[in-house]
Scaffold this active site. Structure first.
Site, mmCIF file in Angstrom:
data_model
loop_
_atom_site.group_PDB
_atom_site.id
_atom_site.type_symbol
_atom_site.label_atom_id
_atom_site.label_comp_id
_atom_site.label_asym_id
_atom_site.label_seq_id
_atom_site.Cartn_x
_atom_site.Cartn_y
_atom_site.Cartn_z
ATOM 1 N N GLY A 240 -22.442 51.112 -40.594
ATOM 2 C CA GLY A 240 -21.379 51.231 -41.580
ATOM 3 C C GLY A 240 -21.014 52.661 -41.900
ATOM 4 N N ARG B 236 -25.604 52.748 -33.155
ATOM 5 C CA ARG B 236 -24.248 52.805 -33.711
ATOM 6 C C ARG B 236 -23.377 53.705 -32.837
ATOM 7 N NH1 ARG B 236 -23.899 57.885 -35.311
ATOM 8 N NH2 ARG B 236 -25.713 58.953 -36.180
ATOM 9 N N SER C 217 -19.117 59.868 -43.418
ATOM 10 C CA SER C 217 -19.178 59.625 -41.978
ATOM 11 C C SER C 217 -19.236 58.127 -41.712
ATOM 12 C CB SER C 217 -20.419 60.302 -41.372
ATOM 13 O OG SER C 217 -20.411 61.692 -41.625
ATOM 14 N N ALA D 105 -21.644 56.435 -44.473
ATOM 15 C CA ALA D 105 -22.498 57.322 -45.274
ATOM 16 C C ALA D 105 -21.584 58.218 -46.100
ATOM 17 C CB ALA D 105 -23.406 58.158 -44.379
ATOM 18 N N GLN E 80 -22.024 60.493 -32.993
ATOM 19 C CA GLN E 80 -22.965 61.529 -32.617
ATOM 20 C C GLN E 80 -24.119 61.587 -33.629
ATOM 21 O OE1 GLN E 80 -23.251 63.889 -30.196
ATOM 22 N NE2 GLN E 80 -21.416 63.553 -28.972
ATOM 23 N N CYS F 65 -21.793 65.238 -36.533
ATOM 24 C CA CYS F 65 -20.878 64.395 -35.766
ATOM 25 C C CYS F 65 -20.385 65.082 -34.490
ATOM 26 C CB CYS F 65 -19.702 63.947 -36.626
ATOM 27 S SG CYS F 65 -20.210 63.087 -38.137
ATOM 28 N N HIS G 14 -29.037 61.755 -42.963
ATOM 29 C CA HIS G 14 -29.112 60.895 -44.143
ATOM 30 C C HIS G 14 -30.231 61.394 -45.040
ATOM 31 C CE1 HIS G 14 -26.455 58.255 -42.052
ATOM 32 N NE2 HIS G 14 -27.359 57.816 -41.193
ATOM 33 N N THR H 252 -25.955 62.681 -37.201
ATOM 34 C CA THR H 252 -25.676 62.956 -38.601
ATOM 35 C C THR H 252 -26.994 63.003 -39.365
ATOM 36 O OG1 THR H 252 -24.248 62.428 -40.482
ATOM 37 C CG2 THR H 252 -25.380 60.582 -39.420
#
Length: 221
Positions: free
Chosen positions: A157, A77, A144, A159, A80, A175, A84, A82
């Site tokens: 997509g 994607r 994000s 988050a 930077q 990010c 989850h 991130t």
């Protein structure tokens, strides 16, 4: 948005996947994009992931500070690094851009405005930044974005932090921004129902694109 006339083009499958490890879903998402054709119905997947850090195509190793026992996965994607984890809503958009009369910027704006509208539904003022994609409340980031387009179709997509442990964000520069404060829905509205937020956002995206036939399914098989 361009006019489309066939029922196939106005149909959507929405899949609820629950809590999932990142890498198998990532693989299935890439395979879906690779194998789709002009007749493939668009899909939106929503889920949350088991704890993972993901590095986008622009990711730099110096933004991983102290990842500890949380795995790091390279993703294709944009953006930077991130985090989850459980309690964070992930929405993956597998959309045919041309068929829907959309550009990449349209999809990014739609995701941002969807989160902003969801927060407004709970009485929270939020905004997007033109130079730093995502959604913010005051100075803190609440959602994000990271999108990929291949062969005219999107995947990956957004988050959206709903009700999660935010502490892993302290192990990275979220990010790519050192010290970026993070927030979530339940910190902004303690009595907010995360499930209501999920329904609102998914419905927003579905109606904004203009699908006329929506099939709700559970799982990928």
């Amino acid at each position: 948005m361009s006019q489309v006339t066939t029922q196939q083009e106005r149909s959507l499958i929405v899949r609820s996947l629950g809590l999932q490890p990142y890498e198998p879903v990532f693989a299935r998402m890439k395979a879906f994009n690779e194998n789709r054709n002009a007749e493939t119905i668009d899909e939106i997947w929503y889920l949350d992931h088991q704890p993972v850090f993901t590095q986008g195509q622009a990711g730099k190793v110096e933004h991983l500070l102290e990842t500890g026992d949380i795995p790091v996965v390279q993703a294709d994607r944009g953006g930077q690094v991130t985090y989850h984890g459980p309690g964070q809503l992930i929405v993956y958009l597998m959309l045919d851009l041309r068929r829907n009369g959309l550009g990449v910027r349209d999809v990014v704006t739609m995701m941002e405005q969807g989160v902003i509208a969801t927060l407004a539904h709970f009485g929270v003022d939020a905004y997007a930044k033109p130079d730093a994609p995502g959604v913010y409340v005051e100075q803190a980031k609440v959602a994000s974005l990271g999108l990929r387009v291949r062969r005219g179709c999107t995947f990956h997509g957004l988050a959206f932090n709903l009700d999660m442990d935010l502490s892993p964000f302290l192990r990275i520069n979220p990010c790519g921004y050192a010290g970026m404060p993070m927030t979530q829905l339940v910190d902004l509205v303690p009595d907010a129902d995360p499930q209501e937020a999920i329904r609102f956002l998914v419905d927003y995206l579905t109606h904004k694109i203009g699908y006329t036939s929506v099939s709700h399914q559970t799982g990928l098989d």
